[in-house]
Design a protein around this motif. Sequence first.
Motif, PDB file in Angstrom:
ATOM      1  N   LYS A   1      10.116  -1.082 -10.904  1.00 20.67           N
ATOM      2  CA  LYS A   1       9.708  -1.282  -9.512  1.00 20.67           C
ATOM      3  C   LYS A   1       8.958  -0.066  -8.997  1.00 20.67           C
ATOM      4  CE  LYS A   1      12.681  -4.847  -7.844  1.00 20.67           C
ATOM      5  NZ  LYS A   1      13.990  -5.214  -7.308  1.00 20.67           N
ATOM      6  N   GLN A   2       9.478   1.122  -9.325  1.00 26.58           N
ATOM      7  CA  GLN A   2       8.796   2.339  -8.875  1.00 26.58           C
ATOM      8  C   GLN A   2       7.394   2.410  -9.470  1.00 26.58           C
ATOM      9  OE1 GLN A   2      11.570   5.359 -10.039  1.00 26.58           O
ATOM     10  NE2 GLN A   2      13.144   4.494  -8.686  1.00 26.58           N
ATOM     11  N   GLN A   3       7.347   2.134 -10.774  1.00 20.16           N
ATOM     12  CA  GLN A   3       6.065   2.158 -11.466  1.00 20.16           C
ATOM     13  C   GLN A   3       5.111   1.156 -10.818  1.00 20.16           C
ATOM     14  OE1 GLN A   3       6.525   4.382 -13.681  1.00 20.16           O
ATOM     15  NE2 GLN A   3       4.641   4.445 -14.900  1.00 20.16           N
ATOM     16  N   TYR A   4       5.679  -0.014 -10.547  1.00 14.36           N
ATOM     17  CA  TYR A   4       4.865  -1.086  -9.995  1.00 14.36           C
ATOM     18  C   TYR A   4       4.338  -0.738  -8.609  1.00 14.36           C
ATOM     19  CZ  TYR A   4       3.553  -5.566  -8.043  1.00 14.36           C
ATOM     20  OH  TYR A   4       2.866  -6.578  -7.436  1.00 14.36           O
ATOM     21  N   SER A   5       5.212  -0.170  -7.781  1.00 14.18           N
ATOM     22  CA  SER A   5       4.727   0.124  -6.430  1.00 14.18           C
ATOM     23  C   SER A   5       3.641   1.186  -6.456  1.00 14.18           C
ATOM     24  CB  SER A   5       5.871   0.531  -5.496  1.00 14.18           C
ATOM     25  OG  SER A   5       6.690   1.455  -6.117  1.00 14.18           O
ATOM     26  N   MET A   6       3.664   2.038  -7.487  1.00 14.00           N
ATOM     27  CA  MET A   6       2.579   3.013  -7.619  1.00 14.00           C
ATOM     28  C   MET A   6       1.257   2.331  -7.976  1.00 14.00           C
ATOM     29  SD  MET A   6       4.499   6.234  -9.325  1.00 14.00           S
ATOM     30  CE  MET A   6       3.064   6.967 -10.079  1.00 14.00           C
ATOM     31  N   ILE A   7       1.347   1.357  -8.895  1.00 15.27           N
ATOM     32  CA  ILE A   7       0.143   0.606  -9.275  1.00 15.27           C
ATOM     33  C   ILE A   7      -0.394  -0.137  -8.062  1.00 15.27           C
ATOM     34  CG2 ILE A   7      -0.701  -1.335 -10.670  1.00 15.27           C
ATOM     35  CD1 ILE A   7       1.451  -0.512 -12.753  1.00 15.27           C
ATOM     36  N   LYS A   8       0.540  -0.750  -7.337  1.00 18.01           N
ATOM     37  CA  LYS A   8       0.173  -1.528  -6.164  1.00 18.01           C
ATOM     38  C   LYS A   8      -0.520  -0.634  -5.136  1.00 18.01           C
ATOM     39  CE  LYS A   8       3.135  -4.051  -3.413  1.00 18.01           C
ATOM     40  NZ  LYS A   8       4.174  -5.101  -3.203  1.00 18.01           N
ATOM     41  N   LEU A   9       0.033   0.534  -4.960  1.00 21.24           N
ATOM     42  CA  LEU A   9      -0.528   1.493  -4.014  1.00 21.24           C
ATOM     43  C   LEU A   9      -1.957   1.865  -4.424  1.00 21.24           C
ATOM     44  CD1 LEU A   9       0.806   2.864  -1.528  1.00 21.24           C
ATOM     45  CD2 LEU A   9       0.928   4.930  -2.919  1.00 21.24           C
ATOM     46  N   ALA A  10      -2.149   2.048  -5.735  1.00 23.58           N
ATOM     47  CA  ALA A  10      -3.480   2.421  -6.232  1.00 23.58           C
ATOM     48  C   ALA A  10      -4.479   1.298  -5.964  1.00 23.58           C
ATOM     49  CB  ALA A  10      -3.421   2.727  -7.721  1.00 23.58           C
ATOM     50  N   ILE A  11      -4.081   0.053  -6.270  1.00 24.01           N
ATOM     51  CA  ILE A  11      -4.980  -1.088  -6.031  1.00 24.01           C
ATOM     52  C   ILE A  11      -5.253  -1.237  -4.542  1.00 24.01           C
ATOM     53  CG2 ILE A  11      -5.226  -3.599  -6.190  1.00 24.01           C
ATOM     54  CD1 ILE A  11      -3.453  -3.481  -8.677  1.00 24.01           C
ATOM     55  N   GLY A  12      -4.156  -1.188  -3.768  1.00 21.74           N
ATOM     56  CA  GLY A  12      -4.284  -1.330  -2.320  1.00 21.74           C
ATOM     57  C   GLY A  12      -5.165  -0.231  -1.736  1.00 21.74           C
ATOM     58  N   GLY A  13      -4.969   0.987  -2.195  1.00 20.93           N
ATOM     59  CA  GLY A  13      -5.741   2.126  -1.682  1.00 20.93           C
ATOM     60  C   GLY A  13      -7.216   1.967  -1.978  1.00 20.93           C
ATOM     61  N   THR A  14      -7.517   1.555  -3.211  1.00 25.54           N
ATOM     62  CA  THR A  14      -8.919   1.347  -3.587  1.00 25.54           C
ATOM     63  C   THR A  14      -9.544   0.255  -2.737  1.00 25.54           C
ATOM     64  OG1 THR A  14      -8.203   1.838  -5.821  1.00 25.54           O
ATOM     65  CG2 THR A  14     -10.446   1.001  -5.558  1.00 25.54           C
ATOM     66  N   GLY A  15      -8.823  -0.865  -2.644  1.00 30.53           N
ATOM     67  CA  GLY A  15      -9.318  -1.989  -1.849  1.00 30.53           C
ATOM     68  C   GLY A  15      -9.541  -1.580  -0.402  1.00 30.53           C
ATOM     69  N   PHE A  16      -8.582  -0.843   0.141  1.00 31.67           N
ATOM     70  CA  PHE A  16      -8.664  -0.400   1.530  1.00 31.67           C
ATOM     71  C   PHE A  16      -9.897   0.483   1.732  1.00 31.67           C
ATOM     72  CE2 PHE A  16      -7.478   2.606   4.921  1.00 31.67           C
ATOM     73  CZ  PHE A  16      -7.227   1.702   5.935  1.00 31.67           C
ATOM     74  N   PHE A  17     -10.108   1.373   0.785  1.00 30.72           N
ATOM     75  CA  PHE A  17     -11.237   2.297   0.866  1.00 30.72           C
ATOM     76  C   PHE A  17     -12.567   1.527   0.863  1.00 30.72           C
ATOM     77  CE2 PHE A  17     -14.345   5.126  -1.207  1.00 30.72           C
ATOM     78  CZ  PHE A  17     -14.337   6.149  -0.269  1.00 30.72           C
ATOM     79  N   ILE A  18     -12.681   0.593  -0.104  1.00 33.42           N
ATOM     80  CA  ILE A  18     -13.914  -0.210  -0.186  1.00 33.42           C
ATOM     81  C   ILE A  18     -14.107  -0.990   1.105  1.00 33.42           C
ATOM     82  CG2 ILE A  18     -15.066  -2.115  -1.394  1.00 33.42           C
ATOM     83  CD1 ILE A  18     -13.532  -1.263  -3.905  1.00 33.42           C
ATOM     84  N   THR A  19     -13.018  -1.586   1.593  1.00 35.05           N
ATOM     85  CA  THR A  19     -13.097  -2.404   2.795  1.00 35.05           C
ATOM     86  C   THR A  19     -13.568  -1.581   3.983  1.00 35.05           C
ATOM     87  OG1 THR A  19     -11.275  -3.736   1.975  1.00 35.05           O
ATOM     88  CG2 THR A  19     -11.783  -3.912   4.314  1.00 35.05           C
ATOM     89  N   VAL A  20     -12.899  -0.461   4.214  1.00 32.79           N
ATOM     90  CA  VAL A  20     -13.240   0.362   5.376  1.00 32.79           C
ATOM     91  C   VAL A  20     -14.689   0.835   5.282  1.00 32.79           C
ATOM     92  CG1 VAL A  20     -12.797   2.567   6.506  1.00 32.79           C
ATOM     93  CG2 VAL A  20     -10.894   1.085   5.896  1.00 32.79           C
ATOM     94  N   LEU A  21     -15.067   1.276   4.078  1.00 28.96           N
ATOM     95  CA  LEU A  21     -16.418   1.783   3.887  1.00 28.96           C
ATOM     96  C   LEU A  21     -17.458   0.707   4.191  1.00 28.96           C
ATOM     97  CD1 LEU A  21     -17.459   4.563   2.898  1.00 28.96           C
ATOM     98  CD2 LEU A  21     -17.939   3.461   0.726  1.00 28.96           C
ATOM     99  N   SER A  22     -17.256  -0.494   3.604  1.00 25.93           N
ATOM    100  CA  SER A  22     -18.282  -1.518   3.804  1.00 25.93           C
ATOM    101  C   SER A  22     -18.260  -2.047   5.231  1.00 25.93           C
ATOM    102  CB  SER A  22     -18.151  -2.652   2.785  1.00 25.93           C
ATOM    103  OG  SER A  22     -16.822  -2.986   2.605  1.00 25.93           O
TER     104      SER A  22
END
Lengths: 228, 404
Positions: free
Chosen positions: B270-291
Motif C-alpha cells: 500500500k505504501q509503495q502503491y500510494s507513492m506510485i499514485k502520487l507520482a502519476i497524480g503529480g504528473t497529471g496535475f502538473f500537465i493539467t495546470v500548465l495547459s
Amino acid sequence: MSLISLKNIYKIYNVGGEEVRALDGVNVNIQENEYLAIMGPSGSGKSTLMNMIGCLDTPTSGLYEFEGEMVNEMDDNQLASIRNRKIGFVFQTFNLLPKATAQHNVEIPLIYGNVRRDQRKNLATEALESVGLGDRMHHKPNELSGGQRQRVAIARALVNKPSIILADEPTGNLDSKSGQEIMEIFDSLYQTGNTIILVTHEDDVAKHAHRTIRLLDGKVKEDISVAA
Amino acid sequence: MFSLFIENFRISITSVLANKMRSLLTALGVVIGILAVTLMGTLISGLDHSFEKSMEFLGKDVLYIRKYEWFGDKEWWEMRNRPNIKIKHANSILERSQYAKYVAPVSEWYTSVKRDANEISGVRVTGTTGAYAMISTAEIEKGRFFSSSENRSGSRVAIIGKDIADNLFENENAIGERIRIGNYTFRVIGEIEKQGKFLGMFSLDKQVIIPIGTHQRLFTRRGWTGINVRVDENNIDNATEEITALMRQFRHVRPTEDDNFALNRQDPFKQQYSMIKLAIGGTGFFITVLSLVVGGIGIANIMFVTVKERTREIGTRKALGATPKMILMQFLMESITICLFGGLLGLGLAWGGSFIINQYFPSEMPIDLALTALGLSMFVGIISGLAPSYKAAKLDPIDALRYE
C-alpha cells in the motif's frame, strides 16, 4: 411640461490641451409629438446634441430633463434603462446583428427590458408588420435590401413604444427610392402620435419635419417651426 | 433575467460556431488540460481497482512467513543465506500463537500442466494443507478442496485455477478428469473462481493446488516454502510481534542477531502503491495546470480580439439599453462557452482513451472527476474572460458606435 428640456447645456472636450466646446450653451425644449430635424455642418455639434438627447452622453454642465427625470445626474445603469424604455434609435448604418433574424433583432431591446418570451414575440411581430415586413420576419439582414434593413431597424426602435424616435441620417446609406420609403414611414409614425427627431444634413430629409434646429459651432443658430 | 441568460447563451453558441476553427484552436489548451486530468483519474481508478483486487488476494489479516522480504532495503545475497522455512513450524505456530486462526504451509514450484495434447507451461503449483482454503479469499467454484486424509496420504489430487480450466477443459466438466502436472498424473477435484491478475503482472488463475505432502515428494526440492498465517484482524500488530518472537525461538536466533526470516504483510504494498499514485497524480496535475494556464491565456487573448471585432455591436447593444453588467455577462458567457466546449471535447477524447486503458486493466472514467473537469473548464473560462469582458462593459457607447 416639455417632453425634453435642455437648459444651458455645455459639452467641453479637452483635445491635446485645447478646449473644444462641442456644445456651447444650448437651450432646447421638445414637446410631445413634434417632428424635429437637427441640422448643421460637420463639427457643428449636431452629433453631440443627438448623443445627449439619446442619453448616450451626459453634459459637462447644464440641466437635461427627460419627462421630468434629471438625465444629467444619472449613472450608466440608469442611462441604459432610459435608453431602453424611452428612446428608439435608428442609425445610418442600420446596426443590425448580422447573425440574427429580423424578428430576433427587433426583440433585442425587449430582452434588455426583461420582457417575457411570448410577449416579446408578439410585440416584435407587431412592430415588423407596422413597417411592412410581416413576411420577412425570419430573414437575416444579409437576405434583406438596404431599405428593408432600415425598416427592421425602425421596427426595433418602435418595439418598446418609446417616447422619442431618434434617427441619425436614416437615409444616408440608401438610394433615393428606399430613402423616400423610409421617410414615409417616419411621416406616418409622426401622424400616429410619435415624437420624431431626425439628425441630418440633407434638406430633402429635413423638409419632412415641422421644426428645424440649425447648429453652428456648438450653438443654436436658428430654430424654425413650420405650421403642419 | 432568465431571457437575458438564454440570449447570452445563444450569442455565445452563434459566435463559437461562426468561428469554428478559431474556437477549436483557442480551446486546445483546455482540451489538453481536461484530457490530462480525466485520463489521469481514469488511470488511477483503474490502478485502484486492480490494486484493491490484488490486495484482496493477499488479505489484510494474513502474515506471510518467507525467506525473502517483499520490500525493504535488505541485500538479496544476505537473505539468500538464510535457512529455508520449514513446514513443521506451521503446526508449532498454530499450537503456540494466541492470535493465529489458521496456519497453512505453502510450497511453490512452476511447471507445465498437460491434458492430452494441450499444454500450459509456467503454471504455479502450490502445495498446501486444508487450512489454505480458510486463508485464501478465493472460493472453490466447483468440486471441493482436498481432505486432511488426502493431504496426509499424499494423494495425487489437484484443484485447478480458472486459466487451467478454461484452456484444458473449455466447456467440459473438469472434475474427476486427469491432468499431468510436470511428469505426474493428478485427478482434478476442484476448480477455483476467477481471481484476475496480481497488480496487472501475472495471472492468479494460472495455478494448481495440490496437497503439500505430494508437493514435497515431487516438486519441493526445487521450489520454495513459506507459511501463511491468518490472524485476528484487530490484532495484526500484536500477532506480528508474537509470531516473530515464536519464529526466533523456533530457529534459535540469539537476541543480538537480526531475524533470519521475513514476516510479510500487504501494508508495504500500500505504501509503495500510494507513492506510485502520487507520482502519476503529480504528473497529471502538473500537465493539467500548465495547459490550463496556457490555454486560459490564449482564451483571454482571443476574447480581447472578439471584443475589438464586435465593438460596434457592443455600442449598438448599449444604445438599445444593455447595461455594463449585461455586456459583461455576455462576453463572460462567451468565454465560458469556449472553455466548456473545450472541456467537453477533452472529456470526449478522455472517454475514448479510457476504453483503450480499459483494454489493459479494468477501469472507468470517474463521474465526479468528469464533473470536476467541467467545473474546472468553466472556472478557466471565467478567469480568462474577466478582463476582456470588463473592457467590453466599460466601453463608451458613443466611441463604440463610431468604431470602424
